[in-house]
Structure formats: C-alpha cells, structure tokens
Write a protein that holds these residues in place. Structure first.
Motif, mmCIF file in Angstrom:
data_model
loop_
_atom_site.group_PDB
_atom_site.id
_atom_site.type_symbol
_atom_site.label_atom_id
_atom_site.label_comp_id
_atom_site.label_asym_id
_atom_site.label_seq_id
_atom_site.Cartn_x
_atom_site.Cartn_y
_atom_site.Cartn_z
ATOM 1 N N PRO A 1 -39.884 34.577 -26.901
ATOM 2 C CA PRO A 1 -40.082 35.937 -27.418
ATOM 3 C C PRO A 1 -38.958 36.403 -28.348
ATOM 4 C CG PRO A 1 -40.711 35.867 -25.114
ATOM 5 C CD PRO A 1 -40.068 34.540 -25.424
ATOM 6 N N HIS A 2 -37.735 35.928 -28.083
ATOM 7 C CA HIS A 2 -36.627 36.290 -28.973
ATOM 8 C C HIS A 2 -36.850 35.685 -30.352
ATOM 9 C CE1 HIS A 2 -32.650 37.190 -30.427
ATOM 10 N NE2 HIS A 2 -32.360 35.915 -30.570
ATOM 11 N N LEU A 3 -37.275 34.434 -30.417
ATOM 12 C CA LEU A 3 -37.538 33.783 -31.703
ATOM 13 C C LEU A 3 -38.697 34.456 -32.431
ATOM 14 C CD1 LEU A 3 -37.192 30.011 -30.723
ATOM 15 C CD2 LEU A 3 -35.423 31.563 -31.585
ATOM 16 N N PHE A 4 -39.715 34.868 -31.675
ATOM 17 C CA PHE A 4 -40.853 35.529 -32.307
ATOM 18 C C PHE A 4 -40.440 36.870 -32.907
ATOM 19 C CE2 PHE A 4 -43.655 33.302 -28.923
ATOM 20 C CZ PHE A 4 -43.617 32.129 -29.659
ATOM 21 N N ARG A 5 -39.645 37.623 -32.172
ATOM 22 C CA ARG A 5 -39.187 38.912 -32.711
ATOM 23 C C ARG A 5 -38.396 38.697 -33.991
ATOM 24 N NH1 ARG A 5 -34.737 42.757 -29.787
ATOM 25 N NH2 ARG A 5 -36.336 43.045 -28.198
ATOM 26 N N ARG A 6 -37.490 37.733 -33.982
ATOM 27 C CA ARG A 6 -36.637 37.521 -35.150
ATOM 28 C C ARG A 6 -37.452 37.098 -36.366
ATOM 29 N NH1 ARG A 6 -31.871 33.109 -35.057
ATOM 30 N NH2 ARG A 6 -33.624 31.734 -35.549
ATOM 31 N N ARG A 7 -38.413 36.185 -36.154
ATOM 32 C CA ARG A 7 -39.220 35.736 -37.293
ATOM 33 C C ARG A 7 -40.116 36.857 -37.801
ATOM 34 N NH1 ARG A 7 -39.275 34.660 -41.728
ATOM 35 N NH2 ARG A 7 -41.264 34.053 -42.687
ATOM 36 N N ALA A 8 -40.673 37.677 -36.910
ATOM 37 C CA ALA A 8 -41.521 38.782 -37.336
ATOM 38 C C ALA A 8 -40.727 39.804 -38.155
ATOM 39 C CB ALA A 8 -42.154 39.461 -36.131
ATOM 40 N N VAL A 9 -39.519 40.102 -37.717
ATOM 41 C CA VAL A 9 -38.664 41.022 -38.474
ATOM 42 C C VAL A 9 -38.361 40.438 -39.853
ATOM 43 C CG1 VAL A 9 -36.334 41.989 -38.584
ATOM 44 C CG2 VAL A 9 -37.665 42.179 -36.474
ATOM 45 N N ASP A 10 -38.060 39.158 -39.915
ATOM 46 C CA ASP A 10 -37.794 38.522 -41.210
ATOM 47 C C ASP A 10 -39.023 38.590 -42.111
ATOM 48 O OD1 ASP A 10 -35.232 37.905 -40.428
ATOM 49 O OD2 ASP A 10 -35.655 35.796 -39.983
ATOM 50 N N PHE A 11 -40.195 38.353 -41.554
ATOM 51 C CA PHE A 11 -41.420 38.413 -42.352
ATOM 52 C C PHE A 11 -41.608 39.798 -42.959
ATOM 53 C CE2 PHE A 11 -45.974 39.319 -42.732
ATOM 54 C CZ PHE A 11 -46.403 38.251 -43.519
ATOM 55 N N ILE A 12 -41.373 40.839 -42.157
ATOM 56 C CA ILE A 12 -41.495 42.205 -42.676
ATOM 57 C C ILE A 12 -40.461 42.458 -43.773
ATOM 58 C CG2 ILE A 12 -41.191 44.641 -42.065
ATOM 59 C CD1 ILE A 12 -42.370 43.909 -39.289
ATOM 60 N N GLN A 13 -39.249 41.997 -43.551
ATOM 61 C CA GLN A 13 -38.189 42.230 -44.527
ATOM 62 C C GLN A 13 -38.415 41.478 -45.829
ATOM 63 O OE1 GLN A 13 -34.756 41.154 -42.167
ATOM 64 N NE2 GLN A 13 -34.483 43.231 -41.378
#
Length: 542
Positions: A192-204
């Motif tokens: 879940p930590h990796l998913f949050r980080r990648r999702a934030v990067d995708f938005i950014q």
C-alpha cells in the motif's frame, strides 16, 4: 530502500493535512468542468458502516468524513456483487453480475478473466484522449502479461500492482507487476505504501490532457497486516486482528488524504472528480469481527451475502466544483462506466445495465433504475425494485433445504431484513423473481471502439459503433502526417462497423496510432488507439 512509513507517518492523515484554502471551499458550483480528471478509489472489503460519515465510532476516518461532508454522499449505494471479482467486473464494465463476463470469484478454481469483448471505462476514456493508470489490485487472471485480461489490454496505459486475486493477499509481496514486467521486492516493502507513492507521482505528472486514475487499494482486506504496530489502536482492548484492521482502515483514510493533497498540489483539484467506494461489505476473516465495529451499520450480513450488509457500500463523489448534498436514490457500481463516459463526453455504449449519475452529482434530474440485480451462480440471487427486495437461495445453500429458499423484505420499513414476508406476499415474490430471471443471461453489449490488426505491410482498422446513436461524418485512418489519407464514411449506425486497410509506413512499424473522427449527438469526437512496445518497468529500490 522502500519500507512502510513510520507509525507517526502512518496515522498522519489528519484534517490539518487535508485542509483546503477558504477560496476553494466557498467557490463550489453545481457543475463539473468539461472532461474532468477522474480518480476512482476502490476499497477492498470496507463495510458500509466503517467510516465516520456512515456512523463509525471506533475507527477515525477524518479525511473520508470530510470528503463526504464537502461532496455528494450516496446513502443507498450498492456494489456489483458481495465479493471481489464480479464486483470489480461490474464497476469496470457497466454490467451487473447477471450479464457480465466475470460472475464468480476463483474459490479454489482458476482466476476468472476479462476478454476482448469487455469494454472498460478505462478503454472508453483512453480512446478519447485520457491518460489512464490502474494502481493496486486488478483481481482478474491469468497472471501473465500480453493477454486480453491484463490491465494494459483493457485500457490502462500504466499498471502497477497485483494482477491476480490470491497474490493481492500478500501485503509484503515478493514482487509486483509494472505493466508486463515483474518488479522484484523480496518481501521487504509494504505494497500500500508503494501504491500511494506511485499514485501521487502519477497525479503530479499531470499535463494538459485529462487523466483517469483507478486506485484499487487492498485495504482493509484480510490478513490484517500493517507495518509496525496498530498506532492509536494498539492499546485498545481488542484482539490483535481487530486492532490491526482498525489501523488498516485508518491507513486507507490517510491514502485518500495523500491523493487529495496531490491533486491540490498539482493545481488540478477543481477540475477533478474523486469517487470513493468499496467492492463489497465487510469481511469476517482471519480473526476480524465486524460486529465489534458495527461494520455493516444497520444492515444484515457481510461479505459473500446478498443481504444488504454484503452489498451496501459507501459511495462518495467529491470535487471543489460540486456542492454538498446527500442522495437517497438507489445506485449501483455498474453506474460508474456510463457516468464516466457522460462526464468525458464520450458516446455511452448501448445495452448497459448502468445509468449515468451525472445529474445526481450536480443536483439535476437523473434516470432511475426500475430494478437492481445481484447474481451468485449456484448460490444466491437478489433483486431490489423500489422498496421491495427478494432473495433466492440455491438448494442446500445458507441453510436452505433441497428446494432452496425464497425471502421477501420491505426495505422501507425493514432495512435490516429481519421480517420475511414471502409467505404473506407470494405473488409479489414471484413477480420479482420473474424479473430477476429475465435480467440474467448473455452479455447484451455490442462491439465498441477501434480494433486493429497489423499483417505484413498493412494495418487493418475497424471502427465499431456500439452506442445507441449514429456516428456521422466518419473519417478513419492513421494519425499523424498521413492523416490526409483518411477514409470518409457518411454514417455508421448503431451496431454497425466499417473496416479499412492502410499501408503501414516503414517508420511506424514499432508504433502505430489509428484515429477516427466523427460526430454524435451534435458533438465532435476523436478516438485514437496506439500500438507500441510494452513500457519498461518502474525503477524501484526495494
């Protein structure tokens, strides 16, 4: 090295971190922008009553509660099924489990698969120019790249997560998939930590094109695994699984806050719609007791059951462009695809079970379902029409005898489904079950969108009109400098298709983009579909 966040970071999803500028709070209107960004957040086994806005008192979910207070909260929202795979199929395709391709979970057998006939909301939006990503749990097999059920084949330009159902039970996995490549993690990273980080990067990484992010969390599915201890729940007088389950829900709440912060930080929040829901009711697995948390609220049953507790789920729609409201009209997860098509201004596919919720988001009128259907083959089925709900159990299932069992409930006076009225109202029960039987059958959809086949020096392009309206002034061809060679067709009627072959430019042998331009319902549309080599894997230091 990527590890789970610290205890302090894990529970840092506070109202302060979620705060928005006063101008944004007061500038809401009753209209989303044209073709908004879309973020669909799907929780895994989160019960209707497990967030504060739905009455939860033991687990703190301040960020989801604020979304509910500032957005549109659907009081009577249903999942597509009382368990994972068929529910996700309904969400993605707009068909309930009486029509959809995936109607069952694996349950010890092979992982169920989507097919080339399954048009997802990602494929629709990708055709019309959206960047698309699926991050988290896909939930359909087989666990192989380059096949029709893979997220990349079903409209997601980027995929990072678990392909299969069973693999998603591993919170510290040996590997995850990025597109068609396994990313080795060695069991050292909290997914879940990796998913949050990648999702934030995708938005950014947002640019001028709109985007679709499907954030399919594995929280709070069993086992109740978190990094470290249970934070503020560690000292509660509960069992270990219950303490960690509460921490999982809190972690999910913090993930939602992180995505909203990313939207604000990227300056795109006002032109983004966030949808939050769950795939089914709460679980009671590996020591978790939903009764402790009143996870299903006032409803009977939980995961796997077609009683309200197994299929009633939270549904929140949030955007600074929307005004707060509560919607009581019954809606279902198979309404998501037509809603996203409507918002993205794409012709809505015909013969779906879902209806667009756009009017309910903005306070306008919206079509209503005559009835809603749930289907667990060889186990149980249910139908709701208005205030009435009928439930049918297969023989020898859930205490039913060799003839099966039929139940009837008046949800207006008995939302907890305690008083069975089937014996008192047999004609009504038979009428509802007849409608239920009529609602279950083969996939009713028509082929939709662009299909291509590259053979030798030619690319053969087919445009299928799977909508309910004619497509006029069609121009079909290759995108780019050779656009002048497009083939014109006056009209493609619903259910019809046109096929044209084009010479394949030598410079395009590794990447070809086909394009269709047309008019439908008085609006101009452009579809594009790209064929290119698989993208490389994420560079993750595990």
């Amino acid at each position: 090295m990527i590890n789970g966040p610290s205890r302090r970071a894990l529970f840092a999803g506070t109202l302060a971190s979620f705060a928005m500028p006063a101008a944004a709070a007061t500038g809401a209107s009753d209209g989303l922008p044209s073709r908004p960004n879309i973020v669909v957040i799907l929780a895994d086994d989160l019960g209707w009553g497990e967030i504060g806005s739905q009455g939860q008192r033991l687990i703190s979910t301040p960020n989801l509660d604020r979304l509910a207070a500032e957005g549109v909260r659907f009081e009577t929202a249903y999942s597509g099924a009382p368990l994972c795979a068929p529910s996700r199929s309904a969400l993605l395709t707009g068909l309930h489990a009486g029509h959809g391709t995936v109607r069952e979970n694996p349950e010890g057998g092979p992982q169920r698969s989507l097919t080339d006939a399954d048009l997802t909301f990602a494929e629709l939006l990708q055709l019309s120019g959206y960047r698309t990503a699926c991050i988290g749990k896909w939930g359909f097999g087989p666990e192989l790249p380059g096949q029709a059920s893979h997220p990349n084949a079903r409209g997601f330009e980027e995929f990072f997560g678990y392909i299969g159902h069973a693999h998603a039970h591993q919170y510290f996995p040996q590997y995850l998939w990025h597109n068609g490549t396994k990313v080795q993690l060695g069991g050292r990273s909290y997914a879940p930590h990796l998913f949050r980080r990648r999702a934030v990067d995708f938005i950014q990484e947002s640019g001028d094109d709109p985007f679709l992010l499907y954030f399919a969390s594995t929280l709070p599915h069993a086992p109740s695994v978190i990094p470290g201890d249970a934070g503020p729940y560690e000292d509660r007088p509960w069992s270990g699984p219950n303490r960690r389950h509460a921490a999982q829900v809190a972690r999910l709440d913090a993930d939602v806050a992180a995505l909203v912060r990313a939207l604000r930080g990227a300056g795109v929040a006002r032109r983004t719609l966030v949808l939050f829901t769950s795939d089914n009711g709460p679980h009671s697995e590996k020591g978790v007791t939903p009764e402790l948390f009143n996870s299903n609220g006032p409803f009977r049953g939980d995961k796997r059951e077609v009683y309200e507790g197994g299929i009633r789920v939270p549904l929140i729609a949030w955007s600074p462009a929307l005004r707060p409201r509560v919607v009581k009209q019954p809606v279902a997860s198979w309404d998501v695809l037509p809603t996203l098509a409507d918002l993205a201004e794409v012709p809505v596919p015909g013969n779906l079970d879902g209806l667009s919720l756009r009017g309910l988001l903005t306070g306008a009128s919206a079509p209503k379902h005559d009835h809603l259907v749930w289907n667990r083959p060889r186990k149980a089925q249910a139908i709701r029409r208005g205030r009435w709900k009928a439930v049918r159990f297969a023989p020898n299932i859930s205490g039913a005898g060799p003839e099966g069992r039929i139940e009837l409930y008046d949800l207006a006076t008995d939302p907890g489904e305690r008083l069975d009225l089937a014996a008192a109202r047999p004609e009504l029960a038979d009428e509802l079950l007849a409608t239920l039987d009529e609602s279950i059958g083969p996939d009713p959809r028509l082929p939709y969108g662009l299909r291509t086949e590259i053979t030798g020096n030619e690319v053969v392009v087919t445009l299928h009109n799977g909508s309910a309206v004619p497509w006029r002034g069609v121009r079909l061809g290759l995108d780019g400098p050779r656009r002048a060679g497009a083939h014109p067709v006056p009209q493609v009627d619903p259910g019809a298709a046109i096929t044209v072959g084009f010479a394949l430019p030598a410079a395009s042998r590794r990447r070809v983009v086909v394009r269709a331009d047309f008019e439908a319902d008085g609006r101009a549309h452009t579809f594009r579909k790209a064929h290119r080599p698989s993208a490389g894997a994420l560079d993750i230091d595990a």
